[in-house]
Design an enzyme around this catalytic site. Structure first.
Site, PDB file in Angstrom:
ATOM      1  N   GLY A 111       5.833   0.599   5.486  1.00 23.85           N
ATOM      2  CA  GLY A 111       7.152   0.496   4.864  1.00 23.85           C
ATOM      3  C   GLY A 111       7.767   1.860   4.636  1.00 23.85           C
ATOM      4  CB  ALA A 129      14.158   2.554   3.462  1.00 25.16           C
ATOM      5  N   GLY A 130      13.235   3.971   0.961  1.00 23.16           N
ATOM      6  CA  GLY A 130      12.804   3.769  -0.410  1.00 23.16           C
ATOM      7  C   GLY A 130      11.514   4.472  -0.790  1.00 23.16           C
ATOM      8  CG  ASN A 173       5.905   1.161   0.271  1.00 22.52           C
ATOM      9  OD1 ASN A 173       6.258   1.086  -0.895  1.00 22.52           O
ATOM     10  ND2 ASN A 173       6.787   1.223   1.268  1.00 22.52           N
ATOM     11  CE1 TYR A 226       8.602  -8.224  -4.948  1.00 22.76           C
ATOM     12  CE2 TYR A 226       9.048  -8.264  -7.312  1.00 22.76           C
ATOM     13  CZ  TYR A 226       8.690  -7.573  -6.168  1.00 22.76           C
ATOM     14  OH  TYR A 226       8.427  -6.217  -6.243  1.00 22.76           O
ATOM     15  CE  LYS A 249       5.382  -6.180  -4.657  1.00 25.41           C
ATOM     16  NZ  LYS A 249       4.762  -5.137  -3.798  1.00 25.41           N
ATOM     17  N   GLY A 299       8.082  -0.186 -12.493  1.00 24.51           N
ATOM     18  CA  GLY A 299       9.108  -1.084 -12.991  1.00 24.51           C
ATOM     19  C   GLY A 299      10.380  -0.909 -12.169  1.00 24.51           C
ATOM     20  CB  VAL A 311      12.128   1.825  -8.239  1.00 26.87           C
ATOM     21  CG1 VAL A 311      12.260   3.160  -7.503  1.00 26.87           C
ATOM     22  CG2 VAL A 311      10.787   1.727  -8.948  1.00 26.87           C
ATOM     23  CB  THR A 364      14.709   1.710  -3.565  1.00 29.70           C
ATOM     24  OG1 THR A 364      14.311   0.365  -3.865  1.00 29.70           O
ATOM     25  CG2 THR A 364      13.821   2.708  -4.306  1.00 29.70           C
TER      26      THR A 364
END
Length: 254
Positions: free
Chosen positions: A11, A14-15, A85, A151, A155, A182, A184, A186
């Site tokens: 990943g 990006a971000g 990631n 989601y 996680k 927490g 972020v 992006t």
């Protein structure tokens, strides 16, 4: 000075992934940039002043994961660190309103993608007698919130996989860490809301979120801690976030 680490970041286009790649390169480490978007990886490679290798990869494809590591040149195959990631959230609706496509994509990427990575990466680390697997979790690994249940479940599963991996690796030299941020700022919310910029920007309005670089610093800390240290989980939030889901905004931001 210790030898540079060879680090795989999934990943990475990006971000948090891109920031993590930059942070390792800034430490002098060698970085394998991996994601589905080859052209974005090439752009990142051109930007980074360091030793990098581009490895296009869809983590949801188990066989491609195995094959891709086999395609690495010999001098890149001995991974010291793998940062798993790649992940995403889609939609913000009650659990029963999630589309089949959204559910499949979240679980395939956030859960199966991690398992695919472990199957491809861990055996080599055991053979070499060294290695470190770092998963990118979330405060959503510890709680649930309205509209984000699938989601959050993914996680929760990631954290269980990483904690379970540490147990399975008991007595070996391979380290396992989870970095769980927490809020972020992006592209995360733009992906979740399928390009709705106004809705995505509202998530971060009138407050001060973490940056991708903040999370990258935490990842690099885990990887560069002394060999005797295993950071089981590093949980970080912006100062404005409390109790996982409480966000101070506007005049409430100190």
């Amino acid at each position: 000075m210790s030898a540079p680490l060879t680090v795989l970041v999934t990943g990475a286009s990006a971000g948090i992934g891109a920031a993590t790649a930059r942070a390792f390169a800034a430490k002098g480490d060698r970085v394998i940039l991996s994601a589905r978007s080859a052209h974005r990886l090439r752009d990142l490679e051109a930007e980074i002043d360091g030793d990098t290798f581009v490895l296009p990869l869809d983590v949801t494809d188990a066989q491609a994961h195995l094959d891709a590591l086999g395609w690495l040149p010999a001098e890149w195959r001995d991974l010291d660190v793998a940062v798993l990631n790649a992940g995403l959230a889609l939609g913000l609706v009650p659990v029963w309103e999630n589309t089949v496509d959204h559910v499949d994509r979240m679980l395939d990427t956030n859960v199966k993608g991690v398992v695919n990575g472990l199957r491809a990466i861990v055996p080599g680390m055991l053979d070499r007698g060294r290695g470190h697997v770092i998963g990118i979790g979330s405060t959503a690994s510890h709680t649930v919130y309205p509209g984000g249940v699938v989601y959050c479940a993914s996680k929760h599963a990631l954290l269980a996989l990483m904690n379970g991996l540490k147990v399975d690796l008991h007595g070996t030299p391979v380290r396992v860490s989870t970095v769980s941020p927490g809020m972020v700022e992006t592209e995360f919310s733009r992906v979740r809301f399928e390009g709705d910029a106004a809705r995505a920007d509202a998530v971060y309005s009138d407050t001060v979120a973490l940056t991708a670089e903040d999370v990258a610093d935490a990842v690099v800390y885990c990887a560069h801690a002394p060999e005797r240290v295993n950071v089981q989980e590093l949980l970080l939030t912006p100062r404005v976030q409390s109790g996982y889901t409480m966000i101070a905004r506007g005049d409430d931001v100190p």
